[in-house]
Design an enzyme around this catalytic site. Structure first.
Site, mmCIF file in Angstrom:
data_model
loop_
_atom_site.group_PDB
_atom_site.id
_atom_site.type_symbol
_atom_site.label_atom_id
_atom_site.label_comp_id
_atom_site.label_asym_id
_atom_site.label_seq_id
_atom_site.Cartn_x
_atom_site.Cartn_y
_atom_site.Cartn_z
ATOM 1 N N GLU A 284 150.109 -31.363 47.663
ATOM 2 C CA GLU A 284 149.999 -30.030 47.583
ATOM 3 C C GLU A 284 150.976 -29.208 46.569
ATOM 4 O O GLU A 284 151.872 -29.884 46.131
ATOM 5 C CB GLU A 284 150.821 -29.846 48.924
ATOM 6 C CG GLU A 284 151.094 -28.083 49.248
ATOM 7 C CD GLU A 284 151.602 -27.981 50.481
ATOM 8 O OE1 GLU A 284 152.579 -28.625 51.055
ATOM 9 O OE2 GLU A 284 151.498 -26.746 51.078
ATOM 10 N N GLU B 139 146.530 -27.811 49.848
ATOM 11 C CA GLU B 139 146.808 -29.077 50.255
ATOM 12 C C GLU B 139 146.081 -29.952 51.102
ATOM 13 O O GLU B 139 145.787 -29.872 52.264
ATOM 14 C CB GLU B 139 148.410 -28.896 51.316
ATOM 15 C CG GLU B 139 147.928 -27.838 52.259
ATOM 16 C CD GLU B 139 149.271 -27.876 53.314
ATOM 17 O OE1 GLU B 139 150.068 -28.690 53.636
ATOM 18 O OE2 GLU B 139 149.543 -26.697 53.807
ATOM 19 N N ASP C 237 156.875 -33.379 52.159
ATOM 20 C CA ASP C 237 156.683 -32.053 52.310
ATOM 21 C C ASP C 237 157.780 -30.976 52.234
ATOM 22 O O ASP C 237 158.604 -31.058 53.376
ATOM 23 C CB ASP C 237 155.830 -31.431 53.570
ATOM 24 C CG ASP C 237 154.998 -30.221 53.269
ATOM 25 O OD1 ASP C 237 155.500 -29.407 52.661
ATOM 26 O OD2 ASP C 237 153.824 -30.258 54.015
ATOM 27 N N ASP D 179 155.843 -24.358 48.464
ATOM 28 C CA ASP D 179 155.579 -25.322 49.503
ATOM 29 C C ASP D 179 154.954 -26.602 48.579
ATOM 30 O O ASP D 179 153.728 -26.149 47.831
ATOM 31 C CB ASP D 179 154.574 -24.606 50.415
ATOM 32 C CG ASP D 179 154.029 -25.629 51.455
ATOM 33 O OD1 ASP D 179 154.352 -26.624 51.476
ATOM 34 O OD2 ASP D 179 153.184 -25.113 52.224
ATOM 35 N N HIS E 282 152.205 -18.935 56.759
ATOM 36 C CA HIS E 282 150.785 -18.745 56.765
ATOM 37 C C HIS E 282 150.669 -17.129 56.763
ATOM 38 O O HIS E 282 150.691 -16.771 57.887
ATOM 39 C CB HIS E 282 150.306 -19.445 57.870
ATOM 40 C CG HIS E 282 148.791 -19.701 57.793
ATOM 41 N ND1 HIS E 282 147.845 -18.790 57.522
ATOM 42 C CD2 HIS E 282 148.194 -20.965 57.891
ATOM 43 C CE1 HIS E 282 146.704 -19.121 57.564
ATOM 44 N NE2 HIS E 282 146.662 -20.662 57.623
ATOM 45 N N HIS F 119 146.801 -22.473 52.575
ATOM 46 C CA HIS F 119 147.044 -21.139 52.971
ATOM 47 C C HIS F 119 147.784 -20.373 52.132
ATOM 48 O O HIS F 119 148.475 -20.612 51.440
ATOM 49 C CB HIS F 119 148.105 -21.212 54.276
ATOM 50 C CG HIS F 119 149.260 -22.184 53.961
ATOM 51 N ND1 HIS F 119 150.481 -21.991 53.716
ATOM 52 C CD2 HIS F 119 149.320 -23.622 54.054
ATOM 53 C CE1 HIS F 119 151.410 -23.000 53.410
ATOM 54 N NE2 HIS F 119 150.724 -23.976 53.623
#
Ligand code: CO
Length: 303
Positions: free
Chosen positions: A283, A191, A85, A96, A166, A158
């Site tokens: 993700e 994700e 990640d 992200d 977030h 998010h």
């Protein structure tokens, strides 16, 4: 959307995607040091002109929030299911992204990896203004279920904000009945986490990831040194080894403990599937549009 912001997101996304793929290739070989790969990823983010938001990974029944400490001697083993990640930001604008690989020629968990990819793909397709959050959740859940798995209900995607991982709205990976609608130009991370376990995680083990929670002064010189070090991060996460390499293990441990007790920082321990199920994750970050812009997609991504 301000084209300057969009340019920054796209630049961050390009770097995040490249590092995620490079890290995944390294981790997919047995006997690879987790510490070395994560150090490599961090160095390379900087080299490519990005800022490190985070470089994290997680193995098998751990879903997320594992980051090797300075003394961590863990290596990849045949059959391990590893999530990588990677977060990169440009001027606070975050990309992200994450993916899952299986170490070596093992393909025991091929379907579970595929299920997370399919779940993400299905949600990205409808990441348009007006789509309701429950619809994104349902789209992900039904893909996981189609291959015989379930999604992890207490983990979610998010909305992203400037220097905010977030920024207030959670993107579910099941139908949670949330009728909130996506709005044009939101940038969001979707994700899905997929498992053959119960579909829930809990915190377990020692945290190596932290984030600033309240900005206030600290008492001891140890804690103050750490604060000086993390303030320029603008509330983005940091990991223990950044500190131990600079201040030593003892002073870092004392400083971190004080900062946690006075609620200046918050610890994020590893997240483990409650039934010990294997966990996969996939993700992307996306700008919500009638034609959604998936800005962390790599040319080799099939999702
Ligand atoms: Co995320």
């Amino acid at each position: 959307m301000d084209s300057d912001i969009q340019d920054k997101l796209i630049k961050a996304g390009k770097i995040a995607a490249q590092i995620r793929r490079e890290g995944a290739v390294k981790l997919s070989k047995p006997d690879t040091s987790f510490l070395e790969v994560m150090d490599y990823c961090e160095r390379k983010i900087i080299k490519l002109g990005g800022n490190i938001a985070w470089a994290q990974m997680a193995v098998n029944e751990i879903a997320a929030h594992y980051c090797p400490a300075e003394e961590d001697k863990s290596f990849s083993k045949e059959g391990d299911v590893i999530k990588i990640d990677i977060g990169v930001h440009i001027d606070g604008y975050i990309a992200d992204n994450a993916m899952t690989i299986e170490v070596s020629s093992s393909d025991k968990h091929k379907d579970m990896i595929k299920a997370a990819q399919n779940a993400l793909k299905a949600a990205l397709k409808i990441a348009k203004p007006g789509t309701k959050l429950w619809e994104l959740g349902e789209a992900q859940y039904s893909e996981a279920e189609a291959l015989g798995f379930t999604t992890i209900k207490n983990l979610s995607g998010h909305t992203l904000g400037r220097y905010k991982i977030h920024s207030g709205i959670s993107i579910p990976s099941f139908n949670n009945k949330d009728r909130t609608e996506l709005k044009e130009d939101w940038h969001i991370a979707i994700e899905p986490f997929v498992t053959d376990g119960q579909g829930l995680i809990k915190e377990k083990g020692i945290a190596t990831i932290f984030m600033m929670e309240n900005e206030k002064g600290a008492r001891s010189p140890y804690a103050r040194k750490i604060l000086d070090e993390i303030k320029p991060l603008n509330s983005m996460p940091f990991t223990t080894r950044w500190l131990t390499r600079k201040f030593g293990k003892g002073p870092t441990a004392l400083g971190l403990r004080e900062l946690q007790q006075s609620r200046i920082i918050k610890a994020y321990p590893p997240l483990v599937e409650v039934a010990g199920g294997i966990v996969t994750q996939c993700e992307h970050s996306v700008i919500v549009k009638d034609k959604p812009i998936v800005y962390t997609r790599h040319e080799n991504d099939e999702w």
